[in-house]
Design a protein around this motif. Sequence first.
Motif, short mmCIF file in Angstrom:
data_model
loop_
_atom_site.label_atom_id
_atom_site.label_comp_id
_atom_site.label_asym_id
_atom_site.label_seq_id
_atom_site.Cartn_x
_atom_site.Cartn_y
_atom_site.Cartn_z
N MET A 37 0.84 -1.18 0.00
CA MET A 37 0.00 0.00 0.00
C MET A 37 0.89 1.24 0.00
SD MET A 37 -2.90 1.32 2.76
CE MET A 37 -3.61 -0.29 2.90
N ASP A 38 0.48 2.24 -0.78
CA ASP A 38 1.20 3.51 -0.80
C ASP A 38 1.16 4.15 0.58
OD1 ASP A 38 1.66 3.24 -3.53
OD2 ASP A 38 -0.16 4.33 -4.07
N LYS A 39 2.12 5.00 0.86
CA LYS A 39 2.19 5.71 2.14
C LYS A 39 1.40 7.02 2.04
CE LYS A 39 5.83 3.38 4.22
NZ LYS A 39 5.33 2.07 4.13
N ASN A 40 0.72 7.38 3.13
CA ASN A 40 -0.05 8.62 3.25
C ASN A 40 -0.91 8.88 2.02
OD1 ASN A 40 -1.14 10.98 4.12
ND2 ASN A 40 0.78 12.01 4.52
N LEU A 41 -1.88 8.02 1.82
CA LEU A 41 -2.74 8.08 0.64
C LEU A 41 -3.52 9.39 0.52
CD1 LEU A 41 -4.15 4.44 0.74
CD2 LEU A 41 -2.42 5.35 -0.80
N LEU A 42 -3.84 10.01 1.65
CA LEU A 42 -4.69 11.20 1.62
C LEU A 42 -3.92 12.50 1.50
CD1 LEU A 42 -7.21 10.22 4.43
CD2 LEU A 42 -7.38 9.80 1.97
N GLY A 43 -2.63 12.47 1.79
CA GLY A 43 -1.85 13.69 1.75
C GLY A 43 -1.87 14.45 3.06
N ASN A 44 -2.64 13.98 4.04
CA ASN A 44 -2.61 14.54 5.39
C ASN A 44 -3.13 13.49 6.35
OD1 ASN A 44 -5.36 15.06 6.63
ND2 ASN A 44 -5.68 16.10 4.69
N ASN A 45 -2.93 13.74 7.63
CA ASN A 45 -3.40 12.78 8.63
C ASN A 45 -4.17 13.46 9.75
OD1 ASN A 45 -1.33 14.03 9.95
ND2 ASN A 45 -0.10 12.20 10.30
N VAL A 46 -4.79 14.60 9.44
CA VAL A 46 -5.57 15.34 10.43
C VAL A 46 -7.05 14.98 10.26
CG1 VAL A 46 -6.22 17.62 11.27
CG2 VAL A 46 -3.89 17.22 10.41
N ILE A 47 -7.59 14.33 11.28
CA ILE A 47 -9.01 13.96 11.24
C ILE A 47 -9.85 15.22 11.43
CG2 ILE A 47 -10.85 12.66 12.37
CD1 ILE A 47 -8.71 10.58 13.14
N ALA A 48 -10.75 15.47 10.50
CA ALA A 48 -11.61 16.65 10.55
C ALA A 48 -12.95 16.35 11.23
CB ALA A 48 -11.87 17.17 9.13
N GLN A 49 -13.39 15.10 11.12
CA GLN A 49 -14.75 14.78 11.57
C GLN A 49 -14.87 13.31 11.91
OE1 GLN A 49 -18.02 14.19 8.55
NE2 GLN A 49 -18.51 16.27 9.23
N ILE A 50 -15.72 13.02 12.87
CA ILE A 50 -16.12 11.65 13.18
C ILE A 50 -17.62 11.60 12.98
CG2 ILE A 50 -16.33 9.89 14.97
CD1 ILE A 50 -13.76 11.06 16.21
N GLY A 51 -18.09 10.65 12.16
CA GLY A 51 -19.51 10.50 11.88
C GLY A 51 -20.09 9.32 12.63
N ILE A 52 -21.22 9.56 13.30
CA ILE A 52 -21.88 8.54 14.11
C ILE A 52 -23.32 8.38 13.62
CG2 ILE A 52 -22.65 7.92 16.44
CD1 ILE A 52 -20.27 9.62 17.47
N LEU A 53 -23.70 7.14 13.32
CA LEU A 53 -25.07 6.84 12.87
C LEU A 53 -25.99 6.66 14.06
CD1 LEU A 53 -24.17 4.34 10.05
CD2 LEU A 53 -25.13 6.62 9.75
N VAL A 54 -27.19 7.22 13.94
CA VAL A 54 -28.17 7.15 15.03
C VAL A 54 -29.56 6.88 14.46
CG1 VAL A 54 -26.81 8.73 16.47
CG2 VAL A 54 -28.66 9.64 15.06
N HIS A 55 -30.43 6.34 15.30
CA HIS A 55 -31.82 6.13 14.90
C HIS A 55 -32.67 7.37 15.16
CE1 HIS A 55 -31.57 1.88 13.96
NE2 HIS A 55 -30.98 1.63 15.10
N ASP A 56 -32.34 8.16 16.18
CA ASP A 56 -33.14 9.31 16.58
C ASP A 56 -32.22 10.50 16.83
OD1 ASP A 56 -34.68 11.24 17.90
OD2 ASP A 56 -35.82 9.75 19.04
N ILE A 57 -32.11 11.38 15.85
CA ILE A 57 -31.16 12.49 15.94
C ILE A 57 -31.55 13.48 17.03
CG2 ILE A 57 -32.13 14.09 14.23
CD1 ILE A 57 -29.10 14.20 13.18
N GLU A 58 -32.84 13.69 17.23
CA GLU A 58 -33.29 14.61 18.28
C GLU A 58 -32.84 14.14 19.66
OE1 GLU A 58 -34.82 17.56 18.47
OE2 GLU A 58 -35.04 17.82 16.31
#
Length: 151
Positions: free
Chosen positions: A1-22
Motif C-alpha cells: 500500500m502507498d504511504k499517506n494516501l490522503l496527503g494529510n493525517n488530520v481527522i476533521a470529523q467523526i460520523g456517528i449513525l443514530v436512529h433518533d437524531i433529536e
Amino acid sequence: MDKNLLGNNVIAQIGILVHDIEKTSQVYAEFFGMMKPEWSLTDAVDKAKTEYKSEPTEARAKLAFFDMGSLQLELIEPDEHPSTWREHLNEHGEGPHHIAFFIKGMEEKVKLLELNGMALTQKGEYTGGRYAYMDTFKELKVMVELLENDN
C-alpha cells in the motif's frame, strides 16, 4: 500500500449513525455542556447528485454537527433509501460510521484509494464542496470520508 494516501493525517470529523437524531443530539449536548445543534436535511438527489454503489439514490439524512475545537462530531440519521448510512446502520447498528479528512483533488484521491483496494461506496455534493465515502471498513474498521471544499 502507498504511504499517506490522503496527503494529510488530520481527522476533521467523526460520523456517528443514530436512529433518533433529536434524542441523541440532546444527550450529546448535555454530556458536553453545549447547546443542542439544530439538525439539517441533506440535499435532494437533483442538487446533491448522490450516488450509492455507482447508482443515483434518493437517499437523504438528517445531520447534526458539534464543533469540538479542531474536530467536528457529526450525527447522522439516514432515511430508508439505499445509502452507505442505511446499510451500515442496518448491519452494525448505531455507532461510528466514518472518520473524515479534508483533501484536495477528489478524483485523484478516489482513484488512488481504489488502486489500493478501497472502493468508492457513495459520493455526492453539498453547498461549497463534495464528499466521497471509501470502503475502508475491512482495513481500518471504519469508513473514510473524503471532503473537498471549493474555497
